[in-house]
Design a protein around this motif. Structure first.
Motif, PDB file in Angstrom:
ATOM      1  N   GLY A 164      -3.660   0.669  -2.912  1.00 36.85           N
ATOM      2  CA  GLY A 164      -3.136  -0.680  -2.859  1.00 36.85           C
ATOM      3  C   GLY A 164      -2.674  -1.160  -4.227  1.00 36.85           C
ATOM      4  N   SER A 200      -5.468  -1.647  -7.156  1.00 35.48           N
ATOM      5  CA  SER A 200      -6.389  -2.355  -6.255  1.00 35.48           C
ATOM      6  C   SER A 200      -7.616  -2.910  -6.965  1.00 35.48           C
ATOM      7  CB  SER A 200      -6.827  -1.439  -5.111  1.00 35.48           C
ATOM      8  OG  SER A 200      -7.496  -0.297  -5.630  1.00 35.48           O
ATOM      9  N   ILE A 224       0.851  -1.189   0.000  1.00 37.63           N
ATOM     10  CA  ILE A 224       0.000   0.000   0.000  1.00 37.63           C
ATOM     11  C   ILE A 224       0.882   1.232   0.000  1.00 37.63           C
ATOM     12  CG2 ILE A 224      -1.709   1.336   1.296  1.00 37.63           C
ATOM     13  CD1 ILE A 224      -2.688  -1.371   2.457  1.00 37.63           C
TER      14      ILE A 224
END
Length: 191
Positions: A168, A126, A89
């Protein structure tokens, strides 16, 4: 909790109170106050058991946020669902420049046997969307990687130099043309 090393008191209550205890009592966790420096976490099966494992690092301190400058893991890279995956992250509110490397051949110089001979690297956000991919690092970002001081030593290895927004990301290491072997995925946050 097993006492010894950096663990000086029973941590069961503290781990449960952290808000992120393991979901299974067979899984391991520890809480440690660490001074700046290099550390290694080793994940292994109890009684020499084998299988897939996951190591996670969380900063529990609200007073002084930690900054991890490098994170890496070594493992056996296979095919399909058994490729090597490293998640990370990018925190904060500003874009950070990172370098992600997928090493294989250069590990032999450190005495590692059965190395992944030609790693490839995908970086996804992500949502699973491909941000960028690389096969041989010098083919695409040689100047940036050499300038960072993080260029791999073998031209078959993969690396990505990329500015990333907070969020992320997942780095996936596979072997070119279905190659198998021991690989290393590394993530560096540049100053």
């Amino acid at each position: 909790t097993q006492l010894g090393g950096i663990i000086t008191v029973d941590q069961v209550a503290a781990i449960r109170a952290s808000g992120i205890p393991p979901n299974d009592s067979a899984e391991a966790a520890l809480i440690a106050d660490l001074n700046p420096g290099a550390y290694t976490a080793v994940v292994r099966g109890s009684d020499n058991g084998t299988g897939l494992g996951l190591a996670e690092i969380y900063d529990l301190s609200q007073a002084a946020p930690a900054a991890i400058s490098n994170l890496s893991t070594r493992g056996v890279v296979q095919t399909g669902a058994d490729v090597m995956i490293g998640g990370f992250i990018v925190g904060g509110s500003e874009t950070s420049t990172i370098v992600v490397r997928a090493l294989g051949p250069s590990l032999a110089a450190a005495g590692v046997t059965g190395v992944l001979l030609d790693p490839t690297l995908d970086l996804r956000d992500s949502n699973g969307a491909l941000v960028v991919s690389n096969d041989n690092w010098a083919d695409t970002q040689q100047a940036e990687l050499e300038g960072s001081g993080l260029a791999p030593t073998d031209t078959r290895e993969a690396a990505i130099h990329q500015a990333l927004a907070p969020g992320g990301y997942t780095a996936t290491v596979a072997g070119k043309d279905g190659g198998l072997g021991v690989g290393l995925v590394e993530v560096y946050r540049l100053p």
